[in-house]
Design a protein around this motif. Structure first.
Motif, mmCIF file in Angstrom:
data_model
loop_
_atom_site.group_PDB
_atom_site.id
_atom_site.type_symbol
_atom_site.label_atom_id
_atom_site.label_comp_id
_atom_site.label_asym_id
_atom_site.label_seq_id
_atom_site.Cartn_x
_atom_site.Cartn_y
_atom_site.Cartn_z
ATOM 1 N N LYS A 34 121.828 10.864 20.269
ATOM 2 C CA LYS A 34 121.176 12.010 20.900
ATOM 3 C C LYS A 34 122.074 13.241 20.930
ATOM 4 O O LYS A 34 122.032 14.066 21.857
ATOM 5 C CB LYS A 34 120.714 11.665 22.319
ATOM 6 C CG LYS A 34 119.626 10.611 22.363
ATOM 7 C CD LYS A 34 119.147 10.379 23.775
ATOM 8 C CE LYS A 34 118.044 9.295 23.794
ATOM 9 N NZ LYS A 34 117.558 9.034 25.145
ATOM 10 N N CYS A 35 122.913 13.368 19.904
ATOM 11 C CA CYS A 35 123.776 14.534 19.754
ATOM 12 C C CYS A 35 123.681 15.045 18.320
ATOM 13 O O CYS A 35 123.533 14.269 17.379
ATOM 14 C CB CYS A 35 125.242 14.198 20.053
ATOM 15 S SG CYS A 35 125.645 14.238 21.806
ATOM 16 N N ILE A 36 123.776 16.363 18.174
ATOM 17 C CA ILE A 36 123.949 16.948 16.840
ATOM 18 C C ILE A 36 125.449 16.978 16.568
ATOM 19 O O ILE A 36 126.211 17.624 17.299
ATOM 20 C CB ILE A 36 123.372 18.373 16.794
ATOM 21 C CG1 ILE A 36 121.876 18.356 17.065
ATOM 22 C CG2 ILE A 36 123.654 19.012 15.439
ATOM 23 C CD1 ILE A 36 121.266 19.742 17.206
ATOM 24 N N LYS A 37 125.863 16.264 15.537
ATOM 25 C CA LYS A 37 127.278 16.201 15.148
ATOM 26 C C LYS A 37 127.457 17.062 13.888
ATOM 27 O O LYS A 37 126.821 16.812 12.865
ATOM 28 C CB LYS A 37 127.710 14.768 14.856
ATOM 29 C CG LYS A 37 127.608 13.820 16.048
ATOM 30 C CD LYS A 37 128.812 13.941 16.961
ATOM 31 C CE LYS A 37 128.816 12.861 18.040
ATOM 32 N NZ LYS A 37 129.996 12.924 18.891
ATOM 33 N N ILE A 38 128.320 18.056 13.975
ATOM 34 C CA ILE A 38 128.588 18.921 12.823
ATOM 35 C C ILE A 38 130.083 18.845 12.511
ATOM 36 O O ILE A 38 130.914 19.234 13.352
ATOM 37 C CB ILE A 38 128.179 20.370 13.109
ATOM 38 C CG1 ILE A 38 126.700 20.433 13.479
ATOM 39 C CG2 ILE A 38 128.456 21.260 11.893
ATOM 40 C CD1 ILE A 38 126.238 21.799 13.941
ATOM 41 N N LEU A 39 130.412 18.344 11.324
ATOM 42 C CA LEU A 39 131.805 18.239 10.898
ATOM 43 C C LEU A 39 132.087 19.314 9.847
ATOM 44 O O LEU A 39 131.416 19.386 8.816
ATOM 45 C CB LEU A 39 132.085 16.854 10.311
ATOM 46 C CG LEU A 39 133.521 16.630 9.782
ATOM 47 C CD1 LEU A 39 134.536 16.740 10.917
ATOM 48 C CD2 LEU A 39 133.643 15.269 9.097
ATOM 49 N N ILE A 40 133.075 20.160 10.105
ATOM 50 C CA ILE A 40 133.482 21.217 9.179
ATOM 51 C C ILE A 40 134.912 20.900 8.732
ATOM 52 O O ILE A 40 135.845 20.895 9.554
ATOM 53 C CB ILE A 40 133.444 22.600 9.852
ATOM 54 C CG1 ILE A 40 132.078 22.819 10.505
ATOM 55 C CG2 ILE A 40 133.762 23.701 8.861
ATOM 56 C CD1 ILE A 40 132.051 23.977 11.489
ATOM 57 N N SER A 41 135.100 20.601 7.466
ATOM 58 C CA SER A 41 136.430 20.231 6.954
ATOM 59 C C SER A 41 136.767 21.081 5.732
ATOM 60 O O SER A 41 135.880 21.517 5.001
ATOM 61 C CB SER A 41 136.465 18.738 6.592
ATOM 62 O OG SER A 41 135.480 18.435 5.638
ATOM 63 N N ASP A 42 138.074 21.338 5.544
ATOM 64 C CA ASP A 42 138.497 22.135 4.383
ATOM 65 C C ASP A 42 139.762 21.523 3.778
ATOM 66 O O ASP A 42 140.405 20.651 4.370
ATOM 67 C CB ASP A 42 138.758 23.589 4.804
ATOM 68 C CG ASP A 42 139.903 23.739 5.788
ATOM 69 O OD1 ASP A 42 141.050 23.419 5.414
ATOM 70 O OD2 ASP A 42 139.661 24.179 6.931
ATOM 71 N N ASN A 43 140.111 21.981 2.596
ATOM 72 C CA ASN A 43 141.303 21.480 1.890
ATOM 73 C C ASN A 43 142.447 22.479 1.960
ATOM 74 O O ASN A 43 143.287 22.550 1.072
ATOM 75 C CB ASN A 43 140.964 21.170 0.427
ATOM 76 C CG ASN A 43 140.592 22.433 -0.360
ATOM 77 O OD1 ASN A 43 140.313 23.474 0.258
ATOM 78 N ND2 ASN A 43 140.572 22.357 -1.673
#
Length: 636
Positions: A579-588
């Motif tokens: 019941k959560c919106i999970k947003i993962l932002i990853s970079d190199n």
């Protein structure tokens, strides 16, 4: 006059010693009133002998603390604020006024809260921090309006006008000054009517309308002379002298009025206004090429401005120093002071500063309108409940007879249907009004601010193509202005997009983010951004506040990855989990050590935005890149 006051203070000190000894014996209303009267007597004479006033207040402190009356303590700390402020010790003044607000809050003394919060705004106004000044003024104004404190509402409108005047928004400043004048006229408060005329005159003076400025100043002089109000007269003599000097080119009258103003202010020992007076006289002497005398007055003003951290006045002082050294043909020193003047002035009148003040005012006005709409809906609800009660009562009465019952029942049903229909219509009209107000605000933002930004871009382009600019620094600066204006237009459109909907789906947010992704990849061909969304999320509805905060955080994360981490590949993945919106932002990108780096405003703003929508913000970083995880609760 001064001798009489010193004797009065000595008497008060003796009286307080006696009063303190007997306080425990008879703790009643008369003692509280006597203490209040003592504080008020100090307030009225606080500047005539600051040292004695300070000693008297210090002798009062243990008595007040033992009495534990928060309203009296609130007044006590406001007097401490007055002393520190006139001594140009603005940090001590800020500490005292915060204590005053704390005690007034404990006592639920709304008038005290309003006045002390307004004084807190005055400190920031003197420091040149217009954003914090307007925040405190609007906080106080809301409390004053809720408690129908008309005089305080007038004072706050007057001060808000000064904020806009400092930002060179003269039409807005004149509107608030006139609003204050009308309130004080309704209250027959002659002292503040005079002060309002001074502010109105200042608005006309700032727009080079000397005749209207003098017309309003003379109205204020007439009232202040009748009231024997030395403080207002000192301000008026200065302003009238300035009009004669700068607009009328009448040096003789100008000098006469400025000298009268200085004499009154020195007699009052009003250091805050003396600071302005020393600067004005120095500027006049510099124009008359009397540079040594000008320097003497300006050194006094500079010392006082530095002590009080008055950025607005420092900008003026640096400008006069530049004029003095230019007159002495010391062009290196003149340029140095001009740069200092320009640096402070650009900060005070910067686009960001003006925009922030305007946003705070807009939020306040929007909240006020929404409150009015809610109150109207509550009124309709009460009317609806009243009709229902009457209908029930009618049904009970109809039991008297079968025929009467049937007739009354039919009549009540008809009335109820008509009322429900009318209520439904009024609710729709109320919702339409709210939508129209939002639409009007967004249209104003688009038509006014958007048009101004477009004009800036067009002007910069015309400069670039209309003139042969060989200086690379100027060219680069023009490009930066162009880029900043275009970015601001994009952000403005995003804000209007968020305002025009009460809620939207996550898919709407995805489309908006994909547009941003395409723009970012076009501006940097080495950059690749992957954005994937779990299908179940596409139909999830989120509020406009949640949507715009998530969008801004993702924007900031992408900008940081490109600008600071030199990333070439950024991945954004959104999914639903528990019941959560999970947003993962990853970079190199190159990453950083969180324990060793001071996190900037950008990351702090991201944390605050997610916190405002009850979400969680997690940041991890290493030499292999940076990861940001957002967790926002939602109802499926």
């Amino acid at each position: 006059m001064k001798k009489t006051y010193i004797l009065t203070l000595l008497f008060l000190t003796v009286f307080l010693n006696f009063f303190g000894q007997n306080l425990k014996k008879d703790n009643n209303y008369n003692q509280t009133k006597a203490l209040h009267n003592v504080l008020v007597s100090i307030k009225e004479k606080v500047y005539e002998n600051e040292l004695q006033a300070s000693k008297t207040l210090d002798s009062l402190k243990p008595i007040l603390e033992e009495k534990a009356n928060d309203s009296l303590l609130g007044l006590f700390y406001r007097l401490k604020y007055n002393l520190s402020s006139n001594q140009l010790k603005k940090e001590l003044a800020l500490q005292s006024i915060n204590k005053s607000i704390f005690h007034y809050n404990k006592a639920n003394n709304y008038k005290g809260i309003v006045l002390s919060t307004m004084n807190k705004g005055n400190i920031y106004l003197f420091k040149g921090d217009n954003i914090k000044a307007i925040e405190n003024y609007l906080t106080a104004l809301k409390i004053a309006e809720n408690n129908d404190l008309k005089n305080e509402i007038g004072l706050l409108n007057k001060n808000i006008g000064v904020v806009f005047s400092n930002q060179e928004k003269h039409d807005e400043a004149l509107k608030y000054a006139n609003k204050a004048l009308n309130i004080f006229k309704s209250l027959n408060n002659e002292k503040e009517i005079s002060s309002s005329y001074i502010n109105i005159g200042n608005c006309y003076f700032n727009t080079y309308d000397a005749n209207n400025a003098l017309f309003n100043y003379e109205k204020a002089v007439s009232i202040s002379e009748k009231l024997k109000d030395s403080l207002n007269l000192s301000l008026l003599y200065n302003n009238i002298g300035t009009v004669y000097l700068e607009d009328k080119k009448d040096t003789l009258n100008g000098i006469k009025y400025l000298q009268r103003s200085l004499a009154v202010k020195e007699n009052l020992n009003d250091k805050n206004n003396l600071l302005f007076q020393y600067t004005n006289i120095s500027s006049l002497l510099a124009n008359l090429k009397r540079f040594q005398e000008a320097n003497m007055y300006l050194d006094k003003a500079f010392k006082m401005a530095k002590q009080s951290e008055n950025k607005l006045e420092l900008a003026e002082i640096y400008e006069v120093y530049s004029k003095i050294y230019e007159g002495k043909k010391d062009y290196a020193e003149s340029l140095k002071y001009y740069k200092l003047h320009k640096k402070i002035n650009d900060t005070l009148l910067g686009i960001g500063n003006k925009k922030a003040v305007e946003e705070i005012k807009t939020k306040y006005e929007t909240a006020k309108k929404e409150k009015q709409i809610i109150e109207k809906e509550l009124k309709l609800k009460k009317q609806e409940n009243l009709i229902i009660s009457l209908s029930v009562f009618g049904v009970l009465i109809s039991l008297i007879g079968f025929l009467i019952y049937r007739q009354q029942k039919l009549k009540n049903k008809q009335q109820e249907k008509e009322f429900q229909l009318q209520s439904a219509i009024e609710k729709i009209e109320t919702q339409n009004q709210l939508f129209d107000q939002r639409l009007a605000i967004s249209r104003d933002l688009h038509d006014n601010i958007g048009a101004q930004l477009t004009f800036i871009i067009s002007s910069v382009d015309n400069l670039k193509f209309g003139f042969k600019i060989t200086d690379q620094k100027i060219s680069n600066q023009l490009n930066k202005i162009n880029s900043f204006a275009k970015t601001t237009i994009t952000e403005l459109r995003d804000t209007i997009w968020a305002m025009n909907a009460e809620s939207f789906t996550f898919e709407d947010l995805q489309v908006r983010m994909l547009n941003f992704k395409e723009q970012a990849e076009q501006s940097n061909q080495n950059l690749k951004i992957d954005f994937t969304v779990q299908p179940i999320l596409k139909t999830v509805k989120i509020s406009s506040l949640e949507g715009v905060n998530i969008y801004r955080v993702m924007q900031e994360a992408l900008n940081n990855a490109v600008k600071y981490a030199a990333a070439t590949h950024i991945n954004i993945h959104a999914k639903e989990e528990k019941k959560c919106i999970k947003i993962l932002i990853s970079d190199n990108g190159k990453g950083f050590n969180i324990d060793e780096v001071d996190l900037g405003n950008g990351i702090q703003n991201m944390q605050k935005r997610i916190g405002d929508i009850n979400g969680e913000f997690e940041l991890t970083s290493s030499k292999n890149g940076t990861k940001i995880l957002l967790s926002i609760p939602f109802k499926p």
